[in-house]
Design an enzyme around this catalytic site. Structure first.
Site: not given
Ligand code: UGA
Length: 440
Positions: A11, A256, A259, A266, A328
């Site tokens: 951050v 949505l 997986g 986070c 991710k």
């Molecule tokens: C998340 C939020 O999306 C951000 O908006 C926020 O600022 C951030 O946390 C934070 O609090 O700092 P991030 O942790 O980088 O961001 O990752 P995401 O893209 O949100 O993905 C999180 C996890 O969910 C990953 O493991 C991804 O594979 C999984 N995911 C995501 C799913 O299983 N299904 C989905 O449809 C989307």
């Protein structure tokens, strides 16, 4: 404007470099001397697309300075962004030690210098609802520190997209009881006023927006994962279900994807912290707790699919190809990575696990060093060959979609477990590959 950033993690570093990009003069401070040394040598401790280039640009132009001395960092400006970590304690509560340390340093500095200058403290670290108010009543008491203006300004940066997200944010949330604080932050973010909505609230609402947003996105993921189990049972295709649901604008199609569930630094931490805050306030949090439970169970659900397909005896002689360990795509972060958890579960019951991971390889090697049947591919793209019996995909890297489908035929058992539902089941089937996804 001159701004000091405390904490150069994800951050702090992204915020500092991006604030420099919009014309501010930034001082970065961290208590971690190794990190400071690295930054001074023009390197950054994380992989984040576009960040290194911007960091070097502003370091060269002296728009970004690095201070290891906290006194210098405090002296450098009167606008302090607190971006330090708030790691999770065992009871789910975020550890506010670092936040309190920086706050006390600021207070001591102001006391020692009998400074009357206006000071702005911007809380960017993710903090439980009520924390800003607490700092105001316990450390920066309003009647003593009339010139200290405090407020919450949460971040909404996705790892792997953080620079883009900062420069193109949909919303900037400013939560404060001080009109002067709000005006100052509006000035800092003024280059974004055309593309971003500035949402002004009280501090508690701002803190709740951060937790509410992350918990809601996590809820969408756990919700679709729950539906995917039913889809598995009745013979539906969860991808088509999610697409159909997402066509309703009220629902929206993002987050949505069924997986293996969410990982990272986070969602797991923030949902736990929210559950903790509910229980601290003696309110039952039924939804949040279920979201956490479903997410924890999802990898076991997937693991059981492997045990359903192969007997334990068969698995003992199997060589597994494993694609993706980052939590991710496009990040070297493996914190709370479902892929890493799965490897820890699977490696003891198979002969060998060979991993392909394009970005988080170094961190994964360290994390899995105790497992003596785990290897890593050295190639730039995954090599699928007859050394492997079956394959698991655990991170949704777009590069995995470029693998020619006939390559999967080289797997001895011709079985692919897709933990992110990204491969084309029909194309694999046409090539004689057995496809096992989630909910389809
Ligand atoms: C998340 C939020 O999306 C951000 O908006 C926020 O600022 C951030 O946390 C934070 O609090 O700092 P991030 O942790 O980088 O961001 O990752 P995401 O893209 O949100 O993905 C999180 C996890 O969910 C990953 O493991 C991804 O594979 C999984 N995911 C995501 C799913 O299983 N299904 C989905 O449809 C989307």
């Amino acid at each position: 404007m001159r701004i000091t950033i405390f904490g150069t993690g994800y951050v702090g570093l992204v915020t500092g470099v991006c604030l420099a990009e919009i014309g501010h003069s930034i001082h970065l401070h961290d208590i971690d001397q190794a990190k400071i040394k690295l930054l001074k040598s023009k390197k950054i401790p994380i992989y984040e697309p576009g960040l290194l280039k911007l960091f070097k640009k502003h370091l060269k132009a002296k728009n970004v300075q690095i201070d290891s001395d906290p006194y210098k960092a405090l002296q450098a400006s009167s606008i302090y962004f607190i971006c330090v970590g708030t790691p999770q304690l065992s009871n789910g509560k975020p550890n506010l030690k670092y936040l309190l340390d920086v706050s006390n340093n600021i207070k001591d500095y102001i006391d020692q210098n009998r400074s009357n200058r206006k000071t702005f403290i911007v809380l960017k670290s993710t903090i439980p609802p009520g924390t800003t108010k607490e700092l105001q009543t316990k450390i920066f008491k309003e009647d003593t520190y009339k010139n200290i203006h405090l407020g919450s300004n949460p971040e909404f940066l996705r790892e792997g997209n953080a620079v883009y997200d900062f420069m193109n944010s949909e919303r900037i949330v400013i939560g404060s009881d001080s009109a002067e604080f709000i005006r100052t932050l509006q000035r800092i973010y003024s280059p974004f006023t055309k593309k971003s909505k500035i949402h002004v609230t009280d501090p508690q609402s701002s803190e709740l927006i951060k937790y509410g947003s992350n918990a809601f996105l996590a809820t969408k993921i756990s919700f679709i994962n729950e539906i995917s189990k039913l889809s598995d049972k009745v013979g539906g295709n969860i991808d088509l279900v999610a697409q159909g649901m997402g066509m309703d604008a009220r629902i929206g199609s993002e987050f949505l994807n069924a997986g293996l569930g969410y990982g990272g630094s986070c969602f797991p931490k923030d949902t736990q912290a929210l559950a903790y805050t509910f229980s601290k306030n003696k309110i039952p949090s039924k939804i949040i707790q279920s979201v956490i439970d479903i997410n924890n169970e999802q990898k076991i659900y997937f693991f059981n699919k492997i045990l359903d397909r192969f007997s334990k005896k068969e698995l003992k002689s199997k060589s597994l190809l494993f694609l993706g360990t980052a939590f991710k795509p496009h990040t070297d972060d493996i914190r709370e990575s479902v892929g890493i958890s799965l490897i820890n579960m699977i490696s003891p019951i198979v002969k060998r696990v060979t991993i392909f991971e394009p970005i988080a390889k170094e961190n994964s090697i360290n994390a899995l060093s105790k497992l003596n049947n785990v290897r890593f591919q050295k190639t730039r793209t995954p090599s699928i060959n007859k050394n492997y019996d079956f394959m698991i995909l655990a991170t949704e890297y777009p590069m995995f979609l470029k693998i020619p489908y006939q390559n999967f035929k080289k797997l001895k058992d011709k079985v692919v477990f897709d933990g992110r539902n990204i491969l084309n089941k029909d194309k694999l089937k046409k090539n004689g590959i057995e496809y096992i996804g989630i909910g389809k």
